[in-house]
Write a protein that holds these residues in place. Structure first.
Motif, PDB file in Angstrom:
ATOM      1  N   LEU A  35       0.831  -1.169   0.210  1.00 14.16           N
ATOM      2  CA  LEU A  35       0.101  -0.014  -0.299  1.00 14.16           C
ATOM      3  C   LEU A  35       0.895   1.299  -0.025  1.00 14.16           C
ATOM      4  CD1 LEU A  35      -2.660  -1.020   2.608  1.00 14.16           C
ATOM      5  CD2 LEU A  35      -2.994  -0.876  -0.001  1.00 14.16           C
ATOM      6  N   PRO A  36       0.526   2.328  -0.583  1.00 12.28           N
ATOM      7  CA  PRO A  36      -1.041   2.480  -1.275  1.00 12.28           C
ATOM      8  C   PRO A  36      -1.191   2.145  -2.765  1.00 12.28           C
ATOM      9  CG  PRO A  36       0.398   4.480  -1.404  1.00 12.28           C
ATOM     10  CD  PRO A  36       1.434   3.431  -0.890  1.00 12.28           C
ATOM     11  N   ASP A  37      -0.317   1.331  -3.307  1.00 13.33           N
ATOM     12  CA  ASP A  37      -0.545   0.802  -4.529  1.00 13.33           C
ATOM     13  C   ASP A  37      -1.152  -0.679  -4.812  1.00 13.33           C
ATOM     14  OD1 ASP A  37       0.871   3.310  -5.660  1.00 13.33           O
ATOM     15  OD2 ASP A  37       2.854   2.140  -4.706  1.00 13.33           O
ATOM     16  N   ILE A  38      -0.863  -1.583  -3.979  1.00  8.72           N
ATOM     17  CA  ILE A  38      -1.462  -2.869  -4.231  1.00  8.72           C
ATOM     18  C   ILE A  38      -1.503  -3.608  -2.805  1.00  8.72           C
ATOM     19  CG2 ILE A  38      -0.844  -5.112  -5.107  1.00  8.72           C
ATOM     20  CD1 ILE A  38       0.733  -3.742  -7.337  1.00  8.72           C
ATOM     21  N   PHE A  39      -2.516  -4.560  -2.779  1.00 10.46           N
ATOM     22  CA  PHE A  39      -2.739  -5.334  -1.718  1.00 10.46           C
ATOM     23  C   PHE A  39      -3.318  -6.588  -2.245  1.00 10.46           C
ATOM     24  CE2 PHE A  39      -5.497  -7.496   1.293  1.00 10.46           C
ATOM     25  CZ  PHE A  39      -4.616  -7.369   2.503  1.00 10.46           C
ATOM     26  N   MET A  52      -7.455 -12.312  -4.024  1.00 13.82           N
ATOM     27  CA  MET A  52      -7.955 -11.260  -4.275  1.00 13.82           C
ATOM     28  C   MET A  52      -6.496 -10.254  -4.592  1.00 13.82           C
ATOM     29  SD  MET A  52     -10.344  -8.502  -2.547  1.00 13.82           S
ATOM     30  CE  MET A  52      -9.379  -8.439  -0.836  1.00 13.82           C
ATOM     31  N   LYS A  53      -6.685  -9.556  -5.573  1.00 14.68           N
ATOM     32  CA  LYS A  53      -5.710  -8.452  -5.933  1.00 14.68           C
ATOM     33  C   LYS A  53      -6.346  -7.033  -5.805  1.00 14.68           C
ATOM     34  CE  LYS A  53      -2.002  -6.908  -8.936  1.00 14.68           C
ATOM     35  NZ  LYS A  53      -1.094  -7.394 -10.166  1.00 14.68           N
ATOM     36  N   CYS A  54      -5.668  -6.096  -5.199  1.00 16.49           N
ATOM     37  CA  CYS A  54      -6.462  -4.732  -5.574  1.00 16.49           C
ATOM     38  C   CYS A  54      -5.375  -3.670  -5.563  1.00 16.49           C
ATOM     39  CB  CYS A  54      -6.996  -4.606  -4.045  1.00 16.49           C
ATOM     40  SG  CYS A  54      -8.193  -5.557  -3.206  1.00 16.49           S
ATOM     41  N   THR A  55      -5.678  -3.074  -6.429  1.00 17.75           N
ATOM     42  CA  THR A  55      -4.716  -1.843  -6.924  1.00 17.75           C
ATOM     43  C   THR A  55      -5.516  -0.507  -6.859  1.00 17.75           C
ATOM     44  OG1 THR A  55      -5.519  -2.055  -9.324  1.00 17.75           O
ATOM     45  CG2 THR A  55      -3.470  -3.410  -8.728  1.00 17.75           C
ATOM     46  N   PHE A  56      -4.680   0.434  -6.407  1.00 25.14           N
ATOM     47  CA  PHE A  56      -5.087   1.649  -6.118  1.00 25.14           C
ATOM     48  C   PHE A  56      -4.512   2.723  -7.055  1.00 25.14           C
ATOM     49  CE2 PHE A  56      -5.679  -1.067  -2.243  1.00 25.14           C
ATOM     50  CZ  PHE A  56      -6.851  -0.679  -1.848  1.00 25.14           C
ATOM     51  N   THR A  57      -5.093   3.285  -7.632  1.00 25.86           N
ATOM     52  CA  THR A  57      -4.586   4.389  -8.838  1.00 25.86           C
ATOM     53  C   THR A  57      -4.865   5.707  -8.664  1.00 25.86           C
ATOM     54  OG1 THR A  57      -4.544   2.562 -10.409  1.00 25.86           O
ATOM     55  CG2 THR A  57      -4.045   4.792 -11.358  1.00 25.86           C
ATOM     56  N   LEU A  59      -6.177   9.400  -9.193  1.00 22.06           N
ATOM     57  CA  LEU A  59      -6.700   9.962 -10.374  1.00 22.06           C
ATOM     58  C   LEU A  59      -6.818  11.443 -10.306  1.00 22.06           C
ATOM     59  CD1 LEU A  59      -9.815   7.746 -10.808  1.00 22.06           C
ATOM     60  CD2 LEU A  59      -7.686   7.656 -11.981  1.00 22.06           C
ATOM     61  N   GLY A  60      -6.079  12.054  -9.383  1.00 19.70           N
ATOM     62  CA  GLY A  60      -6.108  13.437  -9.074  1.00 19.70           C
ATOM     63  C   GLY A  60      -6.470  13.731  -7.425  1.00 19.70           C
ATOM     64  N   ASP A  61      -6.723  15.071  -7.410  1.00 21.67           N
ATOM     65  CA  ASP A  61      -7.148  15.473  -5.894  1.00 21.67           C
ATOM     66  C   ASP A  61      -8.085  14.641  -5.295  1.00 21.67           C
ATOM     67  OD1 ASP A  61      -4.796  16.942  -5.952  1.00 21.67           O
ATOM     68  OD2 ASP A  61      -6.239  18.933  -6.455  1.00 21.67           O
ATOM     69  N   ASN A  62      -7.960  14.206  -4.180  1.00 17.72           N
ATOM     70  CA  ASN A  62      -8.712  13.229  -3.492  1.00 17.72           C
ATOM     71  C   ASN A  62      -9.688  12.087  -4.416  1.00 17.72           C
ATOM     72  OD1 ASN A  62      -8.482  14.660  -0.995  1.00 17.72           O
ATOM     73  ND2 ASN A  62      -9.524  16.405  -1.888  1.00 17.72           N
ATOM     74  N   GLN A  63      -9.059  11.394  -5.433  1.00 15.95           N
ATOM     75  CA  GLN A  63      -9.596  10.524  -6.322  1.00 15.95           C
ATOM     76  C   GLN A  63      -8.769   9.524  -6.512  1.00 15.95           C
ATOM     77  OE1 GLN A  63     -11.179  12.592  -9.659  1.00 15.95           O
ATOM     78  NE2 GLN A  63     -13.376  12.511  -8.813  1.00 15.95           N
ATOM     79  N   THR A  64      -9.191   8.367  -6.077  1.00 14.45           N
ATOM     80  CA  THR A  64      -8.511   7.186  -6.377  1.00 14.45           C
ATOM     81  C   THR A  64      -9.325   5.963  -7.209  1.00 14.45           C
ATOM     82  OG1 THR A  64      -7.326   7.447  -4.145  1.00 14.45           O
ATOM     83  CG2 THR A  64      -7.045   5.264  -5.510  1.00 14.45           C
ATOM     84  N   GLN A  65      -8.793   5.503  -8.000  1.00 16.07           N
ATOM     85  CA  GLN A  65      -9.550   4.188  -8.547  1.00 16.07           C
ATOM     86  C   GLN A  65      -9.078   3.063  -8.046  1.00 16.07           C
ATOM     87  OE1 GLN A  65      -9.175   4.217 -13.077  1.00 16.07           O
ATOM     88  NE2 GLN A  65      -9.215   1.774 -12.741  1.00 16.07           N
ATOM     89  N   TYR A  66     -10.182   2.149  -7.467  1.00 10.91           N
ATOM     90  CA  TYR A  66      -9.682   0.993  -6.895  1.00 10.91           C
ATOM     91  C   TYR A  66     -10.311  -0.025  -7.704  1.00 10.91           C
ATOM     92  CZ  TYR A  66     -10.987  -2.633  -3.495  1.00 10.91           C
ATOM     93  OH  TYR A  66     -10.996  -3.791  -2.645  1.00 10.91           O
TER      94      TYR A  66
END
Length: 109
Positions: A35-39, A52-57, A59-66
């Motif tokens: 984290l904060p990239d992959i779990f 389960m593989k989770c990625t967090f990308t 996207l800008g201020d206060n936004q993340t693609q899960y």
């Protein structure tokens, strides 16, 4: 916690879920916590296993693609196996509910 250090690679934990009066116990083994990239984790239940593989990308201020990828690697009970083949949505609905709950949790922080 069964063994290891909470949140670290190799940590093994008992997890108990309850929904509509039904209880389900899982054993979680963390396989990658970057984290904060992959779990990534492996989940064991008496009737099935999944990863389960989770990625967090960002996207800008206060936004993340899960993004999550869940793969059932073992189903050893006849009824769940038939449901997975004939009605795959049965497994997708709880995952969607978990993701929505996770979203509410994160946005409430």
């Amino acid at each position: 916690m069964v063994s290891g250090v909470t949140g670290e690679n190799g940590a093994i934990s008992n997890m108990l879920y309850e929904h509509n009066g039904q209880k389900m116990e899982l054993i979680e083994t963390i396989t990658a916590n970057n984290l904060p990239d992959i779990f990534e984790a492996h989940y064991h239940h008496e009737h099935m296993d999944n990863t389960m593989k989770c990625t967090f990308t960002p996207l800008g201020d206060n936004q993340t693609q899960y993004t999550s990828f869940i793969e059932y690697t073992r189903i050893n009970w006849v009824m769940p196996r038939l449901m997975a083949i004939l009605l795959p949505g049965v497994y997708k609905k709880p995952v969607k509910r978990w993701l929505e709950n996770f979203k509410k949790f994160v946005e409430g922080q």
